[in-house]
Design a protein around this motif. Structure first.
Motif, PDB file in Angstrom:
ATOM      1  N   ASP A 112      11.133 -15.889 -97.170  1.00 35.35           N
ATOM      2  CA  ASP A 112      10.004 -16.254 -96.304  1.00 35.35           C
ATOM      3  C   ASP A 112      10.469 -16.917 -95.008  1.00 35.35           C
ATOM      4  O   ASP A 112       9.720 -16.931 -94.022  1.00 35.35           O
ATOM      5  CB  ASP A 112       9.050 -17.192 -97.040  1.00 35.35           C
ATOM      6  CG  ASP A 112       8.267 -16.489 -98.142  1.00 35.35           C
ATOM      7  OD1 ASP A 112       8.234 -15.241 -98.132  1.00 35.35           O
ATOM      8  OD2 ASP A 112       7.716 -17.179 -99.016  1.00 35.35           O
TER       9      ASP A 112
ATOM     10  N   ARG B 212       6.530  -5.982 -84.652  1.00 30.30           N
ATOM     11  CA  ARG B 212       6.430  -6.743 -85.890  1.00 30.30           C
ATOM     12  C   ARG B 212       5.761  -8.081 -85.562  1.00 30.30           C
ATOM     13  O   ARG B 212       5.638  -8.457 -84.397  1.00 30.30           O
ATOM     14  CB  ARG B 212       7.808  -7.005 -86.496  1.00 30.30           C
ATOM     15  CG  ARG B 212       8.559  -5.748 -86.911  1.00 30.30           C
ATOM     16  CD  ARG B 212       8.061  -5.247 -88.256  1.00 30.30           C
ATOM     17  NE  ARG B 212       8.956  -4.238 -88.802  1.00 30.30           N
ATOM     18  CZ  ARG B 212       8.873  -2.941 -88.572  1.00 30.30           C
ATOM     19  NH1 ARG B 212       7.918  -2.481 -87.770  1.00 30.30           N
ATOM     20  NH2 ARG B 212       9.712  -2.090 -89.143  1.00 30.30           N
TER      21      ARG B 212
ATOM     22  N   ASP C 158      12.802  -5.806 -98.944  1.00 29.65           N
ATOM     23  CA  ASP C 158      11.608  -6.645 -98.996  1.00 29.65           C
ATOM     24  C   ASP C 158      11.530  -7.320-100.365  1.00 29.65           C
ATOM     25  O   ASP C 158      12.366  -7.094-101.250  1.00 29.65           O
ATOM     26  CB  ASP C 158      10.347  -5.837 -98.687  1.00 29.65           C
ATOM     27  CG  ASP C 158      10.120  -4.676 -99.659  1.00 29.65           C
ATOM     28  OD1 ASP C 158      10.579  -4.757-100.820  1.00 29.65           O
ATOM     29  OD2 ASP C 158       9.480  -3.683 -99.259  1.00 29.65           O
TER      30      ASP C 158
ATOM     31  N   TYR D 250      12.677 -15.871 -92.985  1.00 29.35           N
ATOM     32  CA  TYR D 250      12.833 -14.859 -91.938  1.00 29.35           C
ATOM     33  C   TYR D 250      11.518 -14.612 -91.215  1.00 29.35           C
ATOM     34  O   TYR D 250      11.486 -14.393 -90.005  1.00 29.35           O
ATOM     35  CB  TYR D 250      13.333 -13.543 -92.548  1.00 29.35           C
ATOM     36  CG  TYR D 250      14.737 -13.602 -93.058  1.00 29.35           C
ATOM     37  CD1 TYR D 250      15.818 -13.469 -92.195  1.00 29.35           C
ATOM     38  CD2 TYR D 250      14.999 -13.785 -94.412  1.00 29.35           C
ATOM     39  CE1 TYR D 250      17.123 -13.523 -92.669  1.00 29.35           C
ATOM     40  CE2 TYR D 250      16.299 -13.836 -94.896  1.00 29.35           C
ATOM     41  CZ  TYR D 250      17.356 -13.705 -94.018  1.00 29.35           C
ATOM     42  OH  TYR D 250      18.638 -13.764 -94.482  1.00 29.35           O
ATOM     43  N   GLN D 251      10.419 -14.649 -91.962  1.00 27.46           N
ATOM     44  CA  GLN D 251       9.120 -14.345 -91.388  1.00 27.46           C
ATOM     45  C   GLN D 251       8.589 -15.486 -90.531  1.00 27.46           C
ATOM     46  O   GLN D 251       7.661 -15.306 -89.741  1.00 27.46           O
ATOM     47  CB  GLN D 251       8.123 -14.044 -92.519  1.00 27.46           C
ATOM     48  CG  GLN D 251       6.779 -13.501 -92.074  1.00 27.46           C
ATOM     49  CD  GLN D 251       6.890 -12.161 -91.367  1.00 27.46           C
ATOM     50  OE1 GLN D 251       7.766 -11.357 -91.671  1.00 27.46           O
ATOM     51  NE2 GLN D 251       5.997 -11.921 -90.407  1.00 27.46           N
TER      52      GLN D 251
ATOM     53  N   ARG E  10      16.315 -10.042 -89.469  1.00 23.14           N
ATOM     54  CA  ARG E  10      16.039  -9.301 -90.697  1.00 23.14           C
ATOM     55  C   ARG E  10      15.896  -7.809 -90.470  1.00 23.14           C
ATOM     56  O   ARG E  10      16.411  -6.988 -91.241  1.00 23.14           O
ATOM     57  CB  ARG E  10      14.758  -9.854 -91.324  1.00 23.14           C
ATOM     58  CG  ARG E  10      14.353  -9.231 -92.657  1.00 23.14           C
ATOM     59  CD  ARG E  10      12.927  -9.639 -93.007  1.00 23.14           C
ATOM     60  NE  ARG E  10      11.953  -9.092 -92.072  1.00 23.14           N
ATOM     61  CZ  ARG E  10      10.689  -9.497 -91.975  1.00 23.14           C
ATOM     62  NH1 ARG E  10      10.263 -10.495 -92.737  1.00 23.14           N
ATOM     63  NH2 ARG E  10       9.860  -8.946 -91.105  1.00 23.14           N
TER      64      ARG E  10
ATOM     65  N   VAL F  42      12.716 -12.659 -87.823  1.00 18.53           N
ATOM     66  CA  VAL F  42      12.272 -11.278 -88.016  1.00 18.53           C
ATOM     67  C   VAL F  42      13.251 -10.299 -87.372  1.00 18.53           C
ATOM     68  O   VAL F  42      13.589  -9.259 -87.958  1.00 18.53           O
ATOM     69  CB  VAL F  42      10.856 -11.086 -87.439  1.00 18.53           C
ATOM     70  CG1 VAL F  42      10.436  -9.617 -87.513  1.00 18.53           C
ATOM     71  CG2 VAL F  42       9.858 -11.961 -88.198  1.00 18.53           C
TER      72      VAL F  42
ATOM     73  N   HIS G 172       5.379 -12.402 -86.711  1.00 19.14           N
ATOM     74  CA  HIS G 172       5.946 -13.534 -87.444  1.00 19.14           C
ATOM     75  C   HIS G 172       4.825 -14.514 -87.738  1.00 19.14           C
ATOM     76  O   HIS G 172       3.748 -14.451 -87.138  1.00 19.14           O
ATOM     77  CB  HIS G 172       7.076 -14.192 -86.647  1.00 19.14           C
ATOM     78  CG  HIS G 172       6.622 -14.890 -85.392  1.00 19.14           C
ATOM     79  ND1 HIS G 172       6.211 -16.207 -85.374  1.00 19.14           N
ATOM     80  CD2 HIS G 172       6.515 -14.453 -84.103  1.00 19.14           C
ATOM     81  CE1 HIS G 172       5.884 -16.547 -84.141  1.00 19.14           C
ATOM     82  NE2 HIS G 172       6.051 -15.496 -83.341  1.00 19.14           N
ATOM     83  N   SER G 173       5.080 -15.429 -88.645  1.00 18.62           N
ATOM     84  CA  SER G 173       4.041 -16.371 -89.085  1.00 18.62           C
ATOM     85  C   SER G 173       4.190 -17.741 -88.449  1.00 18.62           C
ATOM     86  O   SER G 173       3.525 -18.686 -88.866  1.00 18.62           O
ATOM     87  CB  SER G 173       4.089 -16.519 -90.615  1.00 18.62           C
ATOM     88  OG  SER G 173       5.359 -17.003 -91.030  1.00 18.62           O
TER      89      SER G 173
END
Length: 947
Positions: free
Chosen positions: A660, A764, A689, A662-663, A672, A669, A766-767
């Motif tokens: 997590d 992509r 994943d 990485y996100q 990754r 991201v 990210h969070s």
């Protein structure tokens, strides 16, 4: 070099996270006016090869002649002030000032400092850098040449930094965006967790209120006068130390230092030192630190006030005795992690004087999110076990033996320590206010201290270690357990209610892999005289390349390449390549990893396994006298591997625990996903994943690696302080004695690998923060070996491109801190290779980054670059290569596959001269061929809210 407290990466992961803030290390608060050198107040002897001095104005200097590598030097200029000296309205301005040191001074115009250094062959970042910490700011220059002009230029720039910065308001306004971009870059789950834990441990101390990155609103709005106030108050000769190490004349260097810095005067009286606070007294406590995107970690800590007494023999002895006990505890908890159904993924134990604010004892474990209770129970019971029953003399003797081996290796290699390492260690000793002792003296002190050390004395030290403020429990987790800190306390109380038993004594283990059969016969031997190589083929098909060097005394590197790596793996489905660390952790059939470590305690050997594009690789680093054991170790892993399920599960859980993270950031991201994307989604380069990680089984792990390792062609490369005959004899007795292997054959198989087509940008999310994004632009080039002149041109062209992006997007527009360009031309995959440019910035500025890339590319296609711009890009590349060639790592990397592909030898021969041949016309032609808008592929990572 001063003795360092025992640390371990698992226990001190939070310090690493904090260091991402501004590249700072664990600092000390020891500076007072005209602070004397520590050895003047100590019974310890400083390294006699270093000349220490102090100018009349109070500035200290340390000079050491060192010729490894020859013709180079390193300068470290330390100001003994950092964020702790900031007023409330200056938070972050010590770090801002560090940035402004590159933005103009009395004799160097804004924007010229980096260009001056580039012309001298220094690359921005690797050779020209700085960091700000809690109580220090350090400027670093690594000089590729030691001619009078280059050295004088380096000293001149440090003198400008010391007292001549202009601190222009306009320049500050342009730099604010860069610093805010850096703040976003550093704001990761690891950093937030580290800061939270440190603040908990150091409650009551000023350090908890002064993280060096500061406050965003102050960085954005502080008037330049506040920066100037900090500069005048803290950049003073009595707070400064200059370190110069390299292939220089110390007497001449001292004269120049006195000439350049003797007239530096402080502006105004010294300010009173800030109140550093008082460490909060704590008994047993529990806390929960919620960090979305972070790993699950549980720790038990004890703190006591920092001991500011001078660095003395007795103080070092006390610390080493404590460390020996903690090393035993570390080994015990590490052994638990390697067992089947282990209660945690990894664990560590360590002690440190943290920010000179407290002495900290820490036991920490990383676990699966739902297993922190078992992890806490396990580390608590091991801590109570050692506190109640103590350590055995045999355990202490093992730690002494291993520690002694490391110090013996350091002493044997002291004559070829690198200039940059010595300079950085000298600066670090100033930071720690410790005597800079030589490796030989470190060994002598160790022998004196450990002579007669008993288990009883170590046990007494452990009782003291666990008697401070604590135990302090901190659970770091992505989601707080129901009941929060009270639940943590209840789990701990339940664990304490369980009585602990005495540890079982472990049997001695002997290394059993010493004979592999009759030594192999040499069927081919040839010399490559111009490169100092000997190439050998044994009767069983094993190949050996030997490069004897004296680059590092008593150091030998060994690499084993087996088979064809990723090219031999399926390209139509994912396989657990990520599990490669479990190969080394599995040990061998007759001995698990823990037994191997125990059996080889007295040896300096290592084993790492990884998967490359065209081989499976075992790597080891050893000393000359242990080369036989190193080769035995690698041969054992090759001929009798174990592939233990518990090792696979440990690696699997480590990946699942950290995925997590990485996100959580745009850079995560990119790190990754970029590898898979640039290989057009090929699963051999694609990060798995969560579902793929969870679905993998131990039998998949063994089925993937056993066939290749057990039957693939073997190429051995040995580089370092060894004779050719010894390398051949020892390899014949190990790898040469194995059953026949197929010979490595040259191949033009590109494995169906392609760079992605130029379509619409890949996006992509990210969070993490809504004000942070990343973008990458790539362009296909081709492989490295099929066109060596093109590879030289590509590196220079991309460096020019990067310099222009930095000039415009970072320096002129203040839009980014993290901006880089690079070339990745494969030596393994025919036809595959690319250039790329990467930036982290505000989401709204990605379009501007794309536009700048197009503008620069168009200009490079249309116009020749100037001689100065060409030189500023080319010279740092050449000087970096010269430096790399003075290390064994360069040769172990570049010699891979050289026996079957002579182009690799040509690459080594032409590495320097090839860059000299690159012209402005070549750059323009390269840009026209590869930097057209139709060639660019784009990948961007946006915050989920923006997307």
């Amino acid at each position: 070099m001063p003795h360092k407290h025992m640390e371990c990466s698992a226990a001190w992961w939070f310090l690493t996270a904090i260091s991402l803030l501004a590249n700072f290390t664990s600092p000390a608060y020891a500076d007072t006016l005209s602070t004397p050198w520590p050895q003047t107040q100590s019974d310890l002897k400083a390294d006699s090869n270093v000349h220490f001095g102090t100018l009349a104005n109070g500035m200290r200097f340390a000079i050491m002649r060192n010729a490894t590598p020859p013709g180079q030097a390193a300068i470290r200029f330390r100001i003994g002030s950092g964020s702790l000296e900031e007023n409330d309205n200056q938070q972050g301005l010590a770090h801002v000032l560090e940035h402004m040191a590159f933005k103009g001074s009395t004799h160097v115009a804004e924007g010229e400092m980096i260009r001056i250094l580039q012309r001298k062959g220094l690359a921005f970042g690797p050779d020209t850098n700085a960091h700000t910490s809690y109580d220090e700011t350090v400027y670093a220059l690594d000089l590729p040449e030691v001619d009078a002009d280059t050295v004088s230029t380096g000293l001149m720039l440090m003198r400008e930094t010391a007292g001549e910065l202009t601190l222009d308001g306009g320049a500050l306004d342009r730099e604010r965006g860069v610093i805010l971009s850096e703040e976003r870059l550093r704001d990761t789950p690891q950093y937030r967790a580290g800061l939270g834990i440190m603040n908990s441990l150091l409650a009551g101390r000023r350090a908890t209120m002064r993280p060096p990155i500061g406050k965003a609103d102050i960085i954005s709005n502080a008037p330049v006068d506040l920066v100037r106030d900090y500069y005048r108050a803290n950049y003073r000769p009595d707070r400064a130390t200059l370190v110069v190490v390299g292939d220089i004349d110390p007497a001449a260097m001292e004269r120049e230092i006195r000439q350049r810095f003797g007239d530096w005067k402080a502006v105004g009286p010294a300010r009173a030192q800030p109140d550093l606070g008082t460490l909060e007294t704590k008994g047993e406590s529990a806390d929960v630190l919620v960090v979305p995107g972070g790993v699950t970690n549980i720790q038990i800590a004890w703190t006591r006030p920092y001991d500011a007494a001078p660095d003395m023999f007795a103080k070092r002895r006390t610390q080493l005795v404590e460390d020996l006990g903690l090393m035993v505890l570390k080994r015990r908890v590490s052994a638990l992690a390697s067992k089947a159904d282990a209660p945690f993924i990894s664990a560590g134990v360590g002690s440190q004087d943290l920010l000179d604010s407290a002495h900290v004892i820490l036991i920490a474990a990383n676990s699966e999110p739902d297993k922190w209770r078992a992890a806490l129970t396990a580390i608590d019971q091991e801590q109570r076990r050692i506190q109640k029953f103590g350590v055995a003399q045999a355990e202490i003797d093992r730690e002494i033996l291993e520690y002694r081996s490391a110090l013996q290796a350091a002493a044997a290699g002291a004559a070829t320590r690198t200039t940059t390492d010595i300079a950085s260690n000298l600066a670090s000793s100033v930071d720690d206010n410790q005597v800079f002792t030589s490796p030989a003296e470190d060994l002598s002190l160790f022998e004196t201290i450990t002579n007669g050390v008993t288990a009883a004395e170590v046990n007494q030290a452990l009782q003291h270690a666990f008697s401070g403020n604590g135990p302090q429990l901190v659970l770091q987790t992505a989601q707080s357990p129901q009941g929060g800190a009270e639940t943590v306390r209840q789990v701990y109380d339940a664990s304490k209610a369980i009585a602990v038993s005495a540890p079982s004594s472990a049997a001695d283990v002997a290394w059993s892999y010493t004979h592999f059969g009759e030594p192999g016969a040499v069927v081919e031997r040839r010399a490559v005289d111009d490169l100092g190589l000997t190439m050998v083929r044994f009767s069983n098909g094993v190949r050996l390349t030997v490069k004897p060097t004296k680059l590092r005394a008593n150091e030998v590197l060994v690499r084993e390449d087996i088979g064809r790596g990723r090219l031999d793996l399926p390209h139509d489905r994912p396989v657990p390549i990520w599990a490669s660390p479990a190969v080394a952790l599995s040990g061998v059939n007759a001995m698990d990893h823990q037994d191997i470590q125990k059996a080889l305690t007295a040896n300096i050997v290592g084993i790492d396994f990884s998967v490359g594009d065209s081989s499976f690789k075992f790597d080891g680093r050893t000393r000359t006298e242990d080369l036989a054991t190193q080769l035995q170790l690698m041969t054992a892993y090759t001929s009798d591997p174990a592939y233990r399920p518990e090792a696979f599960k440990r690696v699997q859980q480590a990946y699942l625990s950290g995925i997590d993270q990485y996100q959580a950031t745009p850079g995560g991201v990119v790190g990754r996903d970029l590898g898979g994307l640039v290989h057009s989604g090929d699963p051999r380069w694609t990060f798995p994943d969560r579902a793929q990680l969870s679905a993998a089984k131990p039998e998949d792990f063994e089925a993937l690696f056993r066939p290749a390792v057990s039957s693939g062609p073997i190429d051995i490369t040995i580089v370092g302080d060894v004779t050719v005959d010894d390398a051949i004899r020892l390899t014949a007795e190990t790898f040469g004695a194995l059953p026949p292997r197929p010979e490595t054959a040259p191949s033009n198989d590109r494995g169906n690998v392609r760079f992605p087509a130029n379509n619409k940008p890949v996006v992509r999310t990210h969070s993490g923060r809504a004000d942070s994004a990343a973008a990458t632009i790539g362009a296909p080039i081709g492989d490295l070996l099929s066109d060596l002149p093109r590879s030289f041109t590509a590196n220079v062209a991309v460096q020019i491109f990067q310099n222009r992006l930095i000039d415009r997007f970072r320096i002129a527009e203040g839009a980014s801190y993290a901006l880089e360009g690079d070339v990745n031309l494969s030596r393994e995959l025919p036809g595959f290779g690319y250039a790329y440019f990467y930036v982290e910035t505000d989401p709204a500025k990605i379009a501007r980054f794309y536009a700048l890339v197009d503008e620069i590319a168009d200009d490079l296609r249309s116009h020749d670059v100037s001689p100065d711009e060409l030189a500023r890009a080319r010279e740092p590349i050449i000087e970096t290569l010269k430096h790399q060639r003075q290390g064994n790592e360069y040769w172990i990397e570049y010699l891979r596959g050289a026996q079957t592909d002579s182009r690799r030898l040509d690459r080594i021969r032409d590495n320097l001269s090839g860059y000299d041949k690159v012209t402005a016309e070549d750059i323009r032609a390269f840009a026209a061929t590869y930097f057209g808008p139709e060639k660019f592929w784009k990948f961007e990572v946006l915050p989920a809210a923006v997307r």
